[in-house]
Design a protein around this motif. Sequence first.
Motif, PDB file in Angstrom:
ATOM      1  N   HIS A   1      -3.872 -36.749 -31.456  1.00  0.00           N
ATOM      2  CA  HIS A   1      -5.293 -36.502 -31.330  1.00  0.00           C
ATOM      3  C   HIS A   1      -5.892 -37.018 -29.923  1.00  0.00           C
ATOM      4  O   HIS A   1      -6.643 -36.592 -29.188  1.00  0.00           O
ATOM      5  N   THR A   2      -5.259 -38.377 -29.613  1.00  0.00           N
ATOM      6  CA  THR A   2      -5.650 -38.804 -28.642  1.00  0.00           C
ATOM      7  C   THR A   2      -5.126 -38.127 -27.432  1.00  0.00           C
ATOM      8  O   THR A   2      -6.174 -38.021 -26.474  1.00  0.00           O
TER       9      THR A   2
ATOM     10  N   SER B   1      -7.638 -35.122 -26.979  1.00  0.00           N
ATOM     11  CA  SER B   1      -9.065 -35.615 -26.841  1.00  0.00           C
ATOM     12  C   SER B   1      -9.067 -36.103 -25.425  1.00  0.00           C
ATOM     13  O   SER B   1     -10.047 -35.718 -24.664  1.00  0.00           O
TER      14      SER B   1
ATOM     15  N   TYR C   1     -11.558 -31.803 -32.008  1.00  0.00           N
ATOM     16  CA  TYR C   1     -11.745 -32.458 -30.600  1.00  0.00           C
ATOM     17  C   TYR C   1     -12.899 -32.319 -29.600  1.00  0.00           C
ATOM     18  O   TYR C   1     -12.947 -32.957 -28.671  1.00  0.00           O
TER      19      TYR C   1
ATOM     20  N   ALA D   1     -14.909 -35.280 -28.057  1.00  0.00           N
ATOM     21  CA  ALA D   1     -14.272 -35.897 -26.819  1.00  0.00           C
ATOM     22  C   ALA D   1     -14.726 -35.489 -25.599  1.00  0.00           C
ATOM     23  O   ALA D   1     -14.786 -35.955 -24.370  1.00  0.00           O
TER      24      ALA D   1
END
Length: 131
Positions: free
Chosen positions: A87-88, A91, A118, A121
């Motif tokens: 996810h990081t 994003s 996402y 972000a």
Amino acid sequence: MIFTASVSRGHHRDTTKTGDSRSVSTTKTVREMLRSRHQSTNPSPDDLVFPAPKGGYMNDNRFRGKIWKPVLESCGIDYQKPYNLRHTGASHAAAGGASLAEISEQTGHSKKVLMKTYLHAIDRKCLFVDF
């Protein structure tokens, strides 16, 4: 890097989870690390990139307890599931201007899932253009 197969919970698949191969971009540091590892081990095409210490597939539960948690603790980082890196990464890619098509190709998600998961972000001001 191109992924054409996958391993999940010790079970090998001849394809990825979605059945589609995918290309994943990496940083220069990661490419150099992988190149160095490749040169030092001289692997065959079927060898695992990161085998378990005694060979074979790495157990995700053992990885989490023996490697992941100690590394986070030594860095003073609160526990996060390894999956959160996915996810990081997506994003940060979205926030950095990568297109949904590029992120979709790397994660294997549909563009619809990416938008839902996402979109927060992305700097929303850049989505609106003055005419």
